[in-house]
Design an enzyme around this catalytic site. Structure first.
Site, short mmCIF file in Angstrom:
data_model
loop_
_atom_site.label_atom_id
_atom_site.label_comp_id
_atom_site.label_asym_id
_atom_site.label_seq_id
_atom_site.Cartn_x
_atom_site.Cartn_y
_atom_site.Cartn_z
N ARG A 173 0.83 -1.22 0.00
CA ARG A 173 0.00 0.00 0.00
C ARG A 173 0.86 1.26 0.00
NH1 ARG A 173 -3.00 -3.67 3.58
NH2 ARG A 173 -1.15 -3.40 4.86
N ILE A 174 1.80 1.35 0.96
CA ILE A 174 2.59 2.58 1.09
C ILE A 174 3.57 2.71 -0.07
CG2 ILE A 174 4.24 3.81 2.57
CD1 ILE A 174 2.77 2.39 4.97
N ASP B 87 9.72 -6.58 -5.15
CA ASP B 87 8.71 -7.15 -4.25
C ASP B 87 8.42 -8.55 -4.78
OD1 ASP B 87 6.32 -7.94 -2.95
OD2 ASP B 87 5.79 -5.85 -2.59
N THR C 25 8.69 -2.69 3.48
CA THR C 25 8.24 -4.05 3.81
C THR C 25 7.86 -4.08 5.29
OG1 THR C 25 10.40 -4.75 4.58
CG2 THR C 25 10.00 -5.00 2.23
N CYS D 174 11.11 4.52 6.36
CA CYS D 174 9.91 5.00 7.08
C CYS D 174 9.01 3.80 7.31
CB CYS D 174 9.19 6.07 6.26
SG CYS D 174 10.13 7.58 6.13
N ALA D 175 9.62 2.60 7.39
CA ALA D 175 8.82 1.38 7.61
C ALA D 175 9.07 0.87 9.03
CB ALA D 175 9.16 0.33 6.57
N ARG D 176 10.17 0.17 9.23
CA ARG D 176 10.49 -0.34 10.56
C ARG D 176 12.00 -0.33 10.79
NH1 ARG D 176 6.30 0.60 11.83
NH2 ARG D 176 4.73 -0.57 12.97
N ASP E 231 12.65 7.47 9.84
CA ASP E 231 11.50 7.78 10.72
C ASP E 231 11.41 6.76 11.84
OD1 ASP E 231 9.05 9.09 11.46
OD2 ASP E 231 7.95 7.42 10.56
N GLU F 94 13.13 2.38 19.96
CA GLU F 94 12.58 3.74 19.96
C GLU F 94 12.19 4.16 21.36
OE1 GLU F 94 9.43 3.65 17.06
OE2 GLU F 94 10.83 3.38 15.41
N HIS G 50 9.22 8.61 14.43
CA HIS G 50 8.16 7.69 14.02
C HIS G 50 6.84 8.45 13.78
CE1 HIS G 50 6.86 3.20 14.34
NE2 HIS G 50 6.13 3.83 13.47
N LEU G 51 6.93 9.36 12.81
CA LEU G 51 5.79 10.25 12.55
C LEU G 51 4.98 9.86 11.32
CD1 LEU G 51 7.15 13.88 13.17
CD2 LEU G 51 5.84 12.41 14.70
N1 LIG Z 1 6.43 4.98 9.89
C1 LIG Z 1 5.19 4.75 10.18
O1 LIG Z 1 4.57 5.45 10.96
C2 LIG Z 1 4.48 3.61 9.52
C3 LIG Z 1 5.18 2.50 9.14
N2 LIG Z 1 4.52 1.46 8.55
C4 LIG Z 1 5.32 0.28 8.17
O2 LIG Z 1 5.27 0.17 6.75
C5 LIG Z 1 5.16 -1.19 6.41
C6 LIG Z 1 4.48 -1.34 5.08
O3 LIG Z 1 3.11 -0.94 5.19
P1 LIG Z 1 2.07 -1.25 4.02
O4 LIG Z 1 2.59 -0.75 2.73
O5 LIG Z 1 0.77 -0.77 4.50
O6 LIG Z 1 2.12 -2.84 4.04
P2 LIG Z 1 1.76 -3.82 2.84
O7 LIG Z 1 1.53 -5.14 3.48
O8 LIG Z 1 0.69 -3.24 1.99
O9 LIG Z 1 3.10 -3.87 1.99
C7 LIG Z 1 4.22 -4.58 2.33
C8 LIG Z 1 4.85 -5.07 1.04
O10 LIG Z 1 6.10 -5.65 1.34
C9 LIG Z 1 6.28 -6.76 0.48
N3 LIG Z 1 7.31 -7.63 1.01
C10 LIG Z 1 7.20 -8.52 2.04
N4 LIG Z 1 8.38 -9.14 2.21
C11 LIG Z 1 9.24 -8.62 1.31
C12 LIG Z 1 10.61 -8.86 1.02
N5 LIG Z 1 11.32 -9.76 1.69
N6 LIG Z 1 11.18 -8.15 0.03
C13 LIG Z 1 10.47 -7.23 -0.66
N7 LIG Z 1 9.16 -6.98 -0.44
C14 LIG Z 1 8.56 -7.67 0.54
C15 LIG Z 1 4.91 -7.37 0.41
O11 LIG Z 1 4.76 -8.19 -0.74
C16 LIG Z 1 4.01 -6.16 0.37
O12 LIG Z 1 3.72 -5.80 -0.97
C17 LIG Z 1 4.36 -1.79 7.58
O13 LIG Z 1 4.66 -3.14 7.74
C18 LIG Z 1 4.81 -0.99 8.75
O14 LIG Z 1 5.87 -1.67 9.37
C19 LIG Z 1 3.20 1.52 8.28
C20 LIG Z 1 2.47 2.61 8.62
C21 LIG Z 1 3.04 3.73 9.31
O1 LIG Z 2 1.77 6.10 14.77
C1 LIG Z 2 1.71 4.90 14.99
O2 LIG Z 2 0.89 4.36 15.73
C2 LIG Z 2 2.68 3.98 14.26
C3 LIG Z 2 2.19 3.67 12.91
C4 LIG Z 2 2.89 2.51 12.36
O3 LIG Z 2 4.09 2.40 12.45
C5 LIG Z 2 2.12 1.47 11.72
O4 LIG Z 2 0.92 1.67 11.49
O5 LIG Z 2 2.71 0.43 11.42
#
Ligand SMILES: NC(=O)C1=CN([C@@H]2O[C@H](COP(=O)(O)OP(=O)(O)OC[C@H]3O[C@@H](n4cnc5c(N)ncnc54)[C@H](O)[C@@H]3O)[C@@H](O)[C@H]2O)C=CC1
Ligand SMILES: O=C(O)CCC(=O)C(=O)O
Length: 524
Positions: free
Chosen positions: A148-149, A168, A200, A227-229, A253, A258, A276-277
């Site tokens: 998604r992101i 991916d 991821t 900005c993922a993990r 991020d 943290e 982590h914004l």
């Molecule tokens: N900084 C923040 O505040 C936020 C961080 N996140 C992080 O962002 C991550 C991604 O979120 P979404 O896009 O919503 O998740 P999503 O599940 O839609 O996308 C994750 C993608 O990673 C791919 N993937 C999985 N393993 C992989 C690998 N080994 N190599 C390459 N691609 C791989 C998957 O096929 C999928 O398309 C979340 O898991 C979360 O940890 C999410 C929201 C807010």
């Molecule tokens: O602001 C938060 O609660 C963290 C968001 C996040 O990292 C996530 O949705 O995976």
């Protein structure tokens, strides 16, 4: 009244679905706030701060559901929750746009030195020559993880004239074409990208995905974004590659721990950071809180949740189709357990007709939940059923057959153990309801609900009369009665239903009757 604890800072407005519901009492405060007795909490809502460990779960014996107001569930011990039968739900798309926008903002800021330049001006300096940046236009952005992101980031990058290469393993060429990105290998993204952004989840496969070895494959002067993990880019390896001038800069991020404290990466001017914004916008917080509050309410209303991590996702339409069979499978599981109250080491479910077209794995879990209900004191549901069966040494099998025994569908369950087998078959008849049509090889037809008595006896004159007399003497009214036999004079069965359960004394009196083999009480 369900006790709901919204820990972390969850947007109150988004909790409306629970706040306005008369069956929920919502407490807003941290785990240690003492606002509510943790032992009584039915639902826990968290963001990423609260670590939902096995230990925390153990301190919450009434907990039935954990809601993550966000995407990543790496702060929740899913295995421990699953083992306890606790459903875990998240809000997967409520913060997608915010996080993609934040990533894009970080990328722009990194390429134009915005945070660094900002600080100097605030300090009374005017150093125009020190902050020569780079355009995004015509650069190659490498995205690892195009979910998604990642997809939203790709759209924004394309609009800025960037070319986008993605890795991916689960992405199709078709989807890549729709998004106007180039589907590449991991190595190719490393070698060709000017900027690499990871999107991821953090898993054991993605932890340290960018490390000493893989970073050495990147272009000299590459920029990195996370900005993922924290941990997807190995932090020490990144520090090393910045130190030696291979990586030109990074925007982070998220961190492995943290807040990061006195972290080596923070000493580099070329590293820009936010706490982590990604999801911290009014819109995203409202979205995720509302999504997860709705899910929790839906769960308590016994309806299908859409975004469970440890239950299959089901649309309303599918749920409506599967629901009657789910109920039937659970009841058959209970009947098998009550009528065959012996050791079992194998349970096989066979589905036919319209039942076989459904998500049978879910039905099998429901039958296990019914089977275990009165056998063990652990609460068994569709979340932990397979785990519990494995733990108890029960092999679970599932089959589909073309033989529907003349019905539109059948669900047949056979329990085996110590050389004995016991089979129950049921069917669901549209506009009529569930029926049990075969019990231990006897053809029969009864509605599986209420207080039932299953009597095995010899097919002799007077047996039914004697049973009726004893019940009559106790002023017990028989609501329904079904009989079945294989051959005249041989073994036979009766299934009776009552308005209330029979007392153990009454059952003992019936058992003492001549020609009665066994009696089992079933409460459904
Ligand atoms: N900084 C923040 O505040 C936020 C961080 N996140 C992080 O962002 C991550 C991604 O979120 P979404 O896009 O919503 O998740 P999503 O599940 O839609 O996308 C994750 C993608 O990673 C791919 N993937 C999985 N393993 C992989 C690998 N080994 N190599 C390459 N691609 C791989 C998957 O096929 C999928 O398309 C979340 O898991 C979360 O940890 C999410 C929201 C807010
Ligand atoms: O602001 C938060 O609660 C963290 C968001 C996040 O990292 C996530 O949705 O995976």
């Amino acid at each position: 009244m369900y006790q709901v604890l919204a820990a972390d800072s969850i947007k109150e407005q988004g909790l409306q679905p629970l706040l306005e519901w008369k069956h929920a009492q919502v407490y807003m405060g941290g785990i240690d706030s003492g606002l509510v007795d943790l032992e009584k909490v039915d639902a826990l809502l968290v963001r990423s701060t609260t670590k939902v460990t096995a230990e925390l779960l153990d301190s919450m014996p009434s907990l039935k559901i954990v809601g993550r107001a966000g995407v990543g569930v790496d702060n929740i011990d899913i295995a421990a929750a699953t083992k306890r039968g606790i459903v875990v739900v998240n809000a997967p798309d409520g913060n997608t746009i915010s996080t993609a926008e934040h990533t894009f903002a970080m990328m722009s800021a990194l390429m134009r030195n915005i945070p660094q330049a900002h600080s100097t001006v605030k300090n009374g300096e005017w150093k125009r020559n020190q902050f020569i940046g780079n355009e995004l236009h015509s650069k190659t952005l490498g995205i690892i993880g195009l979910g998604r992101i990642g997809s939203e980031l790709a759209k924004r990058a394309r609009a800025f004239g960037m070319s986008v290469k993605v890795f991916d393993p689960f992405l199709t060429q078709e989807r890549a074409e729709v998004l106007g990105v180039q589907l590449s290998t991991f190595d190719n993204v490393l070698q060709e990208a000017d900027i690499i952004s990871v999107h991821t989840p953090l898993t054991k496969e993605t932890k340290g995905l960018l490390n000493e070895k893989t970073l050495s494959q990147t272009k000299k002067g590459v920029y990195l974004l996370n900005c993922a993990r924290g941990g997807i880019i190995d932090e020490m390896a990144l520090a090393h590659f910045i130190e030696k001038g291979h990586v030109a800069g990074a925007a982070l991020d998220v961190f492995e721990v943290e807040p990061p404290g006195d972290h080596p990466l923070l000493k580099f001017d070329s590293v820009i950071v936010t706490p982590h914004l990604g999801a911290s916008t009014k819109e995203a917080q409202l979205n995720v809180a509302t999504q997860v509050a709705r899910e929790i309410r839906t769960f308590f209303e016994n309806k299908p949740v859409a975004n469970s991590i440890n239950l299959p996702a089901m649309s309303k339409e599918i749920y409506e189709k599967i629901q009657p069979f789910h109920q039937l499978a659970k009841e058959i599981g209970k009947i098998v357990s009550e009528c065959h109250n012996k050791g079992v080491n194998e349970l096989t479910a066979t589905y036919s007709g319209t039942a076989a077209e459904l998500e049978t794995a879910f039905l099998t879990k429901a039958l296990l939940a019914g089977f275990f209900e009165n056998r063990i004191d652990v609460k068994v549901n569709e979340v932990n059923a397979i785990h519990i069966a494995k733990e108890r040494g029960i092999m679970v099998g599932e089959k589909v057959t073309g033989n529907s025994f003349g019905y539109a569908n059948t669900v047949t369950v056979t329990a085996r153990g110590d050389g004995e087998a016991f089979t129950v078959r049921g069917t669901y008849i549209e506009n009529y309801g569930p029926r049990i049509v075969s019990l231990d090889g006897f053809n029969i037809d009864f509605h599986p609900s209420g207080n039932l008595l299953y009597i095995q006896h010899m097919d002799r004159p007077g047996v039914i009369g004697h049973v009726g007399r004893i019940l009559g003497d106790h002023d017990v009214n028989i609501a329904t009665m079904q009989v079945g036999r294989k051959e005249a004079g041989g073994e036979a069965i009766m299934v009776l239903s009552f308005d209330k359960p029979l007392s153990p004394e009454m059952i003992a009196q019936l058992e003492s009757l001549k020609d009665i083999v066994t009696i089992n009480s079933i409460i459904l």
